[in-house]
Design an enzyme around this catalytic site. Structure first.
Site, mmCIF file in Angstrom:
data_model
loop_
_atom_site.group_PDB
_atom_site.id
_atom_site.type_symbol
_atom_site.label_atom_id
_atom_site.label_comp_id
_atom_site.label_asym_id
_atom_site.label_seq_id
_atom_site.Cartn_x
_atom_site.Cartn_y
_atom_site.Cartn_z
ATOM 1 C CB SER A 1 -0.868 -0.008 1.240
ATOM 2 O OG SER A 1 -1.383 -1.286 1.442
ATOM 3 C CB THR A 2 2.516 1.988 -2.652
ATOM 4 O OG1 THR A 2 2.729 0.654 -2.319
ATOM 5 C CG2 THR A 2 3.747 2.588 -3.221
ATOM 6 C CB THR A 3 2.856 7.319 -2.201
ATOM 7 O OG1 THR A 3 2.154 7.249 -0.977
ATOM 8 C CG2 THR A 3 2.347 8.475 -3.031
#
Lengths: 277, 212
Positions: free
Chosen positions: B12-14
């Site tokens: 779960s990222t940017t």
């Protein structure tokens, strides 16, 4: 054997027909009547650390079946290759068989190519296989070893994800062990310091987690060889057996003895010569 | 005791990529989570697919690693057959083919970025579901929702490589500040004709903004 293409139909090997059968049986017997036996899980603490000349892997030795300790001296550090060992957490059968499969594949590869296997290759083979089974194989593995490119530790998850990090803890006791590792890990530690650190990390897992316990195994892998110390430290909470459970010969009295000869008749005899050259 | 976590690792990222004249700048945070536990706080989500083509991975760690491996193989084979460096558009289409065909089984949001001789620096986004579209700037992952406003207001075409690097670092820092699933360090890479420059901005060196 290393796979040359990624998406192919699964080869015969693992067979999950029994899981569907168990589900059907449970439904048929009704609620709470009879449950399928729970798989043996190693509620575990395993850890690995890259040190100056090699890799130190550590594990506890408790295997649990629900709340009962099924094995007090379970070996969780599995042999993969002379220079690669693997700690396994999760379902005991899965980690055992997966590492055995990996080990035999790598042995065949070594013989075919004349090379010592690399840790990254073992990690890739594991990753490909576990991804194919979409998490059905419950194996959380810490692969560690020393090869011509250096000392490495890889983490491979049950869904097929791979991480390369300098220190690692897994299993139900991983939170406690990770705390110790995060606090005291330094890059390029001396071997003795690394062994103490891993021992303390496993000990933290054993103390704070019900699923981990008993003794601590340590495996030190360097370019010169492997030192598998089992156990590195014995549990201080060992119980002594109160009695011996062996019965002396003669405990059960023999009342009478009868010998009956079986009459056998030789009907037909053939000799087949084996081709030997 | 705490049950052995067997939920899949997710990035779960940017992630973010920006085109400039002569190349692209890509950036990502470094957090991989298993539920609420950070499984890896120094993840590298910028994965090389070819010499001048990278992909930024978000979604399931296992799925994106497997897709990236498969596409690397296919692209490498294609490039050898062609006897020429591959196009970024080719790489992006390979990702799209795989992500669209297996869209029900996969959870993968990927940004493909790189440089090739025909069109220079390009950024293509392949979000979950398997769409493919080229964009001058693209963000992805759970943290991207928080920075669309920043991107829309601060982006201007014709930025230099250094301006793009600063823009990316600022955007990622803002997203990591607001999104619980993003954090750690900022990994950046600039891909141009001459090669690849990778850099890391550690947690304490991140650009700071107003915090309440």
């Amino acid at each position: 054997m290393a796979l040359s293409h990624v998406f192919e139909s699964p080869v015969p090997g693992f067979n999950f027909e029994n899981s569907t059968r168990n589900l059907l049986l449970e439904d048929a017997l009704g609620e709470g009547k009879s449950n399928a036996p729970k798989p043996l899980k190693t509620g575990t603490t395993i850890a690995g650390v890259v040190c100056k000349d090699g890799v130190v892997l550590g594990a506890d030795t408790r295997a649990t079946s629900s709340e009962v300790v099924a094995d007090k001296m379970c070996a969780k550090i599995h042999y993969i290759a002379p220079n690669i060992y693997c700690c396994g957490a999760g379902t005991a059968a899965d980690t055992e068989k997966t590492t055995e499969l990996l080990s035999s594949n790598l042995t065949i590869f070594s013989m075919n190519s004349g090379r010592n296997p690399r840790v990254v290759m073992a990690a890739n083979i594991l990753q490909n296989m576990l991804f194919r089974y979409h998490g059905a194989i419950g194996a959380n593995l810490i692969l560690g070893g020393v090869d011509c490119t250096g000392s490495h530790i890889y983490r491979v998850g049950p869904y097929g994800s791979m991480d390369k990090v300098p220190y690692l803890a897994m299993g139900s006791g991983d939170l406690a062990a990770m705390g110790v590792l995060e606090d005291r890990f330094k890059p390029r530690m001396e071997q003795e310091e690394a062994k103490t650190l891993v021992r303390d990390a496993i000990r933290a897992g054993i103390m704070s987690d019900l699923g981990s316990g008993n003794n601590i195994d340590i495996c030190v892998i360097t370019s010169k060889g492997v030192d598998y110390i089992r156990p590195y430290q014995e549990s201080e909470y060992k119980d002594n057996r109160q009695k011996k459970y062996k019965y002396k010969p003669g405990t059960t009295p023999v009342l009478c003895e009868k010998v009956v000869r079986l009459e056998l008749e030789l009907v037909h005899e053939t000799v087949q010569k084996m081709e030997t050259s | 005791w705490a049950p052995l976590s067997s939920s899949p690792h997710t990035n779960s990222t940017t992630i973010m990529a920006v085109e400039f004249d002569g190349g692209v700048v890509i950036g990502a945070d470094s957090r991989t989570t298993t539920g609420a536990y950070i499984a890896n706080r120094v993840t590298d989500k910028l994965t090389p697919i070819h010499d001048r083509i990278f992909c930024c991975r978000s979604g399931s760690a296992a799925d994106t690693q497997a897709i990236a491996d498969a596409v690397s193989y296919q692209l490498g084979f294609h490039s050898i057959e062609l006897d020429e460096p591959p196009l970024v558009q080719t790489a992006a289409n390979l990702f799209k083919q795989m992500c669209y065909r297996y869209r029900e089984e996969l959870m993968a949001g990927i940004i493909v970025a790189g440089w090739d001789k025909r069109r220079g620096g390009q950024v293509y986004t392949v979000p979950m579901g398997g769409m493919l579209v080229r964009q001058p700037v693209s963000v992805g992952g759970s943290g991207s929702s928080y920075i669309y406003g920043f991107i829309d207001s601060k982006y201007k075409s014709g930025m230099t490589k250094e301006e793009c690097l600063r823009f990316t670092a600022d955007a990622l820092a803002l997203a990591m500040e607001r999104d619980g699933s993003s954090g750690g360090v900022v990994r950046l890479a600039a891909i141009t004709e001459s090669g690849l420059e990778r850099s890391v901005i550690l947690g304490n060196q991140l650009p700071t903004f107003f915090s309440a």
